[in-house]
Design a protein around this motif. Structure first.
Motif, mmCIF file in Angstrom:
data_model
loop_
_atom_site.group_PDB
_atom_site.id
_atom_site.type_symbol
_atom_site.label_atom_id
_atom_site.label_comp_id
_atom_site.label_asym_id
_atom_site.label_seq_id
_atom_site.Cartn_x
_atom_site.Cartn_y
_atom_site.Cartn_z
ATOM 1 N N GLY A 21 -1.140 30.077 -21.598
ATOM 2 C CA GLY A 21 -0.217 29.664 -22.640
ATOM 3 C C GLY A 21 0.624 28.484 -22.217
ATOM 4 N N HIS A 22 1.388 27.969 -23.175
ATOM 5 C CA HIS A 22 2.171 26.754 -22.979
ATOM 6 C C HIS A 22 3.585 27.101 -22.547
ATOM 7 C CE1 HIS A 22 3.547 22.754 -23.246
ATOM 8 N NE2 HIS A 22 4.081 22.816 -24.448
ATOM 9 N N LEU A 75 -6.262 35.462 -32.206
ATOM 10 C CA LEU A 75 -7.385 34.531 -32.206
ATOM 11 C C LEU A 75 -8.703 35.273 -32.403
ATOM 12 C CD1 LEU A 75 -8.568 31.738 -31.964
ATOM 13 C CD2 LEU A 75 -8.385 31.913 -29.454
ATOM 14 N N ARG A 76 -8.857 36.427 -31.748
ATOM 15 C CA ARG A 76 -10.074 37.206 -31.969
ATOM 16 C C ARG A 76 -10.179 37.617 -33.436
ATOM 17 N NH1 ARG A 76 -8.438 39.591 -26.996
ATOM 18 N NH2 ARG A 76 -7.614 41.427 -28.084
ATOM 19 N N GLN A 77 -9.068 38.014 -34.035
ATOM 20 C CA GLN A 77 -9.075 38.417 -35.439
ATOM 21 C C GLN A 77 -9.402 37.235 -36.352
ATOM 22 O OE1 GLN A 77 -8.948 41.405 -36.529
ATOM 23 N NE2 GLN A 77 -8.713 41.104 -38.741
ATOM 24 N N TYR A 85 -2.195 29.344 -39.321
ATOM 25 C CA TYR A 85 -2.178 27.892 -39.515
ATOM 26 C C TYR A 85 -0.912 27.457 -40.245
ATOM 27 C CZ TYR A 85 -3.786 23.293 -41.208
ATOM 28 O OH TYR A 85 -3.907 21.959 -41.490
ATOM 29 N N GLY A 86 -0.608 28.137 -41.334
ATOM 30 C CA GLY A 86 0.542 27.754 -42.135
ATOM 31 C C GLY A 86 1.854 27.911 -41.401
ATOM 32 N N LEU A 99 -3.223 29.122 -31.249
ATOM 33 C CA LEU A 99 -3.239 30.469 -30.690
ATOM 34 C C LEU A 99 -3.554 30.474 -29.198
ATOM 35 C CD1 LEU A 99 -4.932 32.292 -33.698
ATOM 36 C CD2 LEU A 99 -2.511 32.317 -33.035
ATOM 37 N N LEU A 100 -4.231 29.455 -28.697
ATOM 38 C CA LEU A 100 -4.414 29.327 -27.255
ATOM 39 C C LEU A 100 -3.098 28.982 -26.579
ATOM 40 C CD1 LEU A 100 -7.807 27.391 -27.043
ATOM 41 C CD2 LEU A 100 -7.411 29.786 -26.442
#
Length: 555
Positions: A499-500, A366-368, A385-386, A357-358
């Protein structure tokens, strides 16, 4: 969504999760990097030496011995599942040094330019990174998933045939198949978040198990799926598409592939964009130390933003946020959350999800995730994650490609990895100990690296646009700076953002600058910095894109 396809602990046994954090090839250099040289220094063989290949490219339209490959005819057919695209199979030599050793199949897809005639520029090849990610799947699926991607692709597709070539060993091309479900085989004996000698030993043993399986089932293919061979495949594709020069856009690992192509075939570089750049001069150990630091920087940027919000779940200072994350990870490692019969969440799952998420960046989610996890609920965490897991073959492909490069595949013994644990934790208090498990990634790999860590200069190449994001956690900004300096024709474009990667991430300034170059051959002034605000740029010289002369475009 249930991210687990087998019983057991998600983070300890799902290699797809732990290796997925590498799938964007996050290789960061920091000024404090002191991790030492690799266990063995790889050298290019004479057949792989870049200068020789560059000379061949500049003096002959077809490299010696490869006439039958460069002379083949492509048969394009409608792709079965994506009728807007055409697909084809390309024959390439398994071993470019010995073309009579057999063939390998490469799969490609294209979307023909919507305008023809004088306005058509040629073909634009895409690589989304990885290694191990399918370029075909990215090109055919991304426009349907993201409106910004669709809009960008429509602009480019007006004058380019959009082309995706799955690298050898990856995706729809002849894959690396180790005959095992790597998602479970590599970490059945491992423990989450290695921080002790025993856990590092277990991680090394797990990687060795994968290496042994790949040697048994894919040994003939393993020496021939590296970045050098993939770059040669791109030149073969360029020729078969009828283009004199390669027009290309690559993200993350795709920048390493693009830079390698420029080194091998500088006279054949057309309009090339490298976004989220990898510094090819760093060895893999330095990259993973640095990657830990890169995610620390991104976490602290997230924590600073969160601290200003009244409902921040991790506290109201960067230090408090770090302590909260550390406490959550430690608590879940001691007492994992069991969310159903086959789902167990521990600290490493939280770290992996945070990393995903970063990179997105997706700070609201991410906060959630953290808010729920602190309360004992992992619903959003499981969904996030999945959705990021790589399949087993993708993991095997990524490992096989990475271990052939001393920039991508570290070869540390367990003892050497343990010796660097303290430094990892020092530069990245929240993430350092997570990354130590990857230092032994390629130690037992059955094939030595065939590509050294070294600066890539590509003298004689047309201008190459290198795009860097100031707080990119996976391929941080100083790597883009380094690559742009190394390339004799490199031009750095900066996004002051998170972000990436930068292109198609929301900055209109970046979007316009990249599109101007790909469509019109015009570059922003050297030193341009784009901000998050749409259509804003801080340019030290002038404001209009800089036109390139014909000599610059084709040198």
């Amino acid at each position: 969504m249930n991210p687990v396809r087998h019983s057991g602990r998600i983070p300890a046994r799902a290699l797809r999760g732990t290796v997925a954090v590498l799938s964007t090839c996050g290789l960061l250099l920091t000024a404090c990097t002191t991790i030492g040289p690799e266990q063995a220094s790889a050298r290019l063989s004479p057949a792989q030496a870049p200068q020789g290949a560059a000379d061949a490219a500049s003096t002959s339209p077809v490299p010696p011995g490869l006439q039958r490959y460069y002379g083949q005819e492509l048969h394009w057919k409608t792709c079965p599942d994506t009728p807007a695209f055409q697909c084809t199979t390309v024959k390439a030599p398994l071993d470019y040094a010995h073309p009579d050793a057999g063939d390998i199949n490469l799969e490609a897809a294209r979307k023909k330019a919507t305008r023809t005639g004088a306005t058509r520029i040629g073909s634009l090849l895409f690589n989304p990174g990885g290694p191990g990610e399918s370029a075909i799947d990215y090109l055919t699926a991304a426009p349907d998933k993201f409106a910004s991607v669709n809009a960008a692709f429509e602009r480019l597709n007006a004058t380019y045939d959009l082309v995706a070539l799955d690298p050898r060993g990856v995706g729809h091309s002849t894959p690396v198949d180790c005959g095992t479900d790597t998602s479970t085989a590599a970490t059945d004996s491992g423990a989450s978040t290695p921080s002790t000698d025993q856990k590092i030993q277990e991680s090394a043993a797990a990687w060795a198990e994968v290496a042994a399986a790949c040697a048994r089932h894919a040994g003939r293919l393993l020496p021939h799926v590296g970045t050098l061979d993939a770059a040669r495949d791109m030149d073969l594709m360029r020729a078969l598409l009828g283009d004199e020069q390669l027009h290309y856009i690559g993200w993350s690992y795709g920048t390493y592939l693009g830079a390698t192509y420029a080194e091998l075939f500088p006279s054949r570089v057309g309009r090339m964009v490298l976004d989220g750049a990898v510094d090819p001069s760093l060895n893999a150990g330095s990259h993973y130390l640095s990657q830990a630091r890169g995610h620390q920087v991104a976490w602290e940027a997230f924590a600073t933003d969160c601290a200003a919000r009244s409902d921040c779940p991790v506290g109201h200072s960067v230090k408090e946020a770090g302590r909260t994350l550390d406490s959550l990870v430690a608590r879940l490692d001691r007492t994992p959350l069991r969310q159903g019969k086959d789902i167990t969440i521990d600290g490493q799952t939280v770290l992996i999800t945070t990393i995903f998420l970063l990179r997105a960046p997706n700070w609201p989610t991410l906060r959630q995730v953290l808010r729920e996890a602190l309360a004992g609920d992992t619903t959003t965490l499981q969904e996030s994650y999945g959705g990021q897991l790589s399949d087993s073959l993708g993991v095997q492909s990524q490992t096989a490609v990475s271990c052939l490069s001393s920039t991508l595949g570290p070869r540390y013994t367990a003892a050497q990895a343990k010796a660097h644990l303290a430094e990892l934790k020092q530069v990245a208090p929240q993430f350092g100990k997570f990354w130590v498990q990857f230092l032994t990634w390629c130690t037992s790999w059955p094939v030595p690296a065939n590509q050294t860590a070294h600066p890539i200069t590509a003298p004689g190449a047309a201008p190459i646009l290198v795009v860097g994001t100031t707080r990119d956690p996976a391929t941080p900004y100083n790597q883009a700076q380094a690559l742009a300096r190394q390339l004799q024709s490199g031009r750095l474009l900066t996004w002051d953002g998170d972000g990436h990667g930068a292109y198609i991430q929301g900055s209109t300034c970046i979007q316009n600058a990249v599109d101007h170059y790909l469509l019109d051959g015009r570059l922003r002034a050297a030193g341009t910095i784009c901000t998050d605000a749409p259509d804003t740029a801080n340019e030290p010289v002038g404001t209009a894109p800089e036109a390139l002369t014909p000599a610059e475009m084709h040198r």
